[in-house]
Write a protein that holds these residues in place. Structure first.
Motif, PDB file in Angstrom:
ATOM      1  N   PRO A  49       0.688  -1.198   0.123  1.00 55.53           N
ATOM      2  CA  PRO A  49       0.055  -0.138   0.049  1.00 55.53           C
ATOM      3  C   PRO A  49       0.936   1.295  -0.134  1.00 55.53           C
ATOM      4  O   PRO A  49       1.915   1.187   0.310  1.00 55.53           O
ATOM      5  CB  PRO A  49      -0.787  -0.149   1.191  1.00 55.53           C
ATOM      6  N   HIS A 300      -2.734   2.191  -5.237  1.00 56.93           N
ATOM      7  CA  HIS A 300      -3.203   1.027  -4.619  1.00 56.93           C
ATOM      8  C   HIS A 300      -4.690   0.831  -4.776  1.00 56.93           C
ATOM      9  O   HIS A 300      -5.370   1.922  -4.613  1.00 56.93           O
ATOM     10  CB  HIS A 300      -2.513   0.690  -3.173  1.00 56.93           C
ATOM     11  N   ARG A 309      -3.931  -4.607  -0.122  1.00 58.51           N
ATOM     12  CA  ARG A 309      -3.909  -3.525  -1.395  1.00 58.51           C
ATOM     13  C   ARG A 309      -2.706  -3.652  -2.439  1.00 58.51           C
ATOM     14  O   ARG A 309      -1.541  -3.528  -2.017  1.00 58.51           O
ATOM     15  CB  ARG A 309      -3.795  -2.376  -0.644  1.00 58.51           C
ATOM     16  N   VAL A 311      -0.931  -2.894  -6.413  1.00 59.19           N
ATOM     17  CA  VAL A 311      -0.572  -1.786  -6.970  1.00 59.19           C
ATOM     18  C   VAL A 311      -1.204  -1.859  -8.409  1.00 59.19           C
ATOM     19  O   VAL A 311      -0.784  -2.658  -8.972  1.00 59.19           O
ATOM     20  CB  VAL A 311       0.942  -1.667  -6.924  1.00 59.19           C
TER      21      VAL A 311
END
Length: 328
Positions: A49, A300, A309, A311
């Motif tokens: 994240p 994210h 999360r 990318v």
């Protein structure tokens, strides 16, 4: 190999209220996802994240919030598409003022050739709040070593500070941006800016407040500032609302100078709904110039189960300083 997952409306709505333990944000009701959507097709397919990307030489380095046993995660790429996550901690040792376990949103800049400066959010021991520290290294991969005996930004009367970002103006003046962590304690959240010393290890000017939460889609906070200059216009991107669900989103404002005054756009740049449900809670963004000279938005979003999360990297276009995303 990344395997896309099919997410149904009911699953997205039920899980939208999930939260995780950063920045004291309150749960908010997420936007419903319509029809069937494809998620989980990430450029970095693991919990990574608040990505910040540094371009140096022929490589791109991405840095992320603590995870995988590291204070700061790192990944490397040559094209922004294929990434190798490094099995090393870019910030192996925290400063004495910081408690372990809450090292967030790193920002790495090369303000002078071969000298790399990292700004990171960590849990200050006394007073107990999130604050911003600084560390330096001679390689973008680190290891970065903390500088000084205290945070570089830590306003106790504003709830602390998180989400550092840097900007270098046309005249070479470096700036640090951040958000006061007001949502921790029922205060407003302001995106703020101050000039940095030439080596980036200390503030060198007065602090200016740029923006605060004041639109319905932003919920009770704005954060994660990213300042760029395009077409002669200063564009400040930011994230807003509760990062723990799909109401989290990305917006922007424009100004004639780095110090403002900034005028917000009429609505967000990217939301779960604007992305047709593919990006659940898109935020923590960075703007990066690709090898072909075009810009991309790196950010994210949640996986389909709201567990991690990953990318995303998508094209970003400009019209007199106003950004727009190009959805796949």
């Amino acid at each position: 190999m990344r395997r896309p997952a099919v997410v149904l409306v009911a699953l997205a709505v039920v899980l939208a209220g999930c939260s995780s333990p950063e920045s004291g944000a309150d749960d908010t009701e997420g936007a419903a996802v319509t029809d069937e959507v494809i998620t989980d097709d990430f450029a970095i397919d693991q919990d990574f994240p608040d990505p910040d990307v540094l371009a140096t030489g022929d490589r791109y380095y991405a840095f992320a919030t603590n995870g995988a046993g590291f204070n700061v995660q790192t990944a490397v790429s040559t094209d922004l598409e294929s990434w190798e996550v490094l099995a090393a901690d870019a910030l192996p040792d925290l400063p004495a003022w910081a408690a372990p376990g809450k090292t967030w949103a790193p920002e790495v800049s090369e303000l002078t050739p071969g000298a790399f400066v990292m700004y990171f959010t960590a849990a200050n021991k006394n007073p107990a709040m999130q604050c911003i520290g600084v560390a330096t290294a001679t390689s973008p991969e680190g290891p970065f070593a903390p500088v000084g005996t205290a945070p570089i930004v830590c306003p106790p009367d504003e709830g602390g500070a998180i989400d550092a970002a840097t900007f270098v103006d046309d005249d070479g003046t470096p700036y640090l941006l951040w958000k006061n962590d007001g949502n921790c304690c029922a205060l407003d959240t302001w995106l703020q800016i101050a000039e940095l010393s030439p080596d980036g290890t200390a503030l060198a000017g007065e602090t200016s407040k740029l923006l605060m939460q004041d639109q319905a889609w932003e919920g009770n906070l704005i954060e994660a500032p990213t300042l760029v200059k395009r077409d002669g216009v200063y564009t400040l991107l930011y994230s807003a609302n509760d990062y723990g669900g799909d109401a989290y989103a990305t917006g922007y404002a424009t100004a004639p100078s780095a110090l403002g005054p900034f005028t917000k756009a009429g609505g967000p740049l990217l939301t779960t709904e604007l992305g047709d449900g593919r990006y659940l809670g898109p935020g923590g963004q960075d703007v990066v110039t690709a090898p072909d000279g075009t810009d991309v938005l790196v950010f994210h979003s949640w996986d389909s189960l709201f567990i991690q999360r990953g990318v995303n990297v998508i094209p970003l276009e400009w019209d007199v300083g106003k950004p727009s995303v190009v959805l796949h």
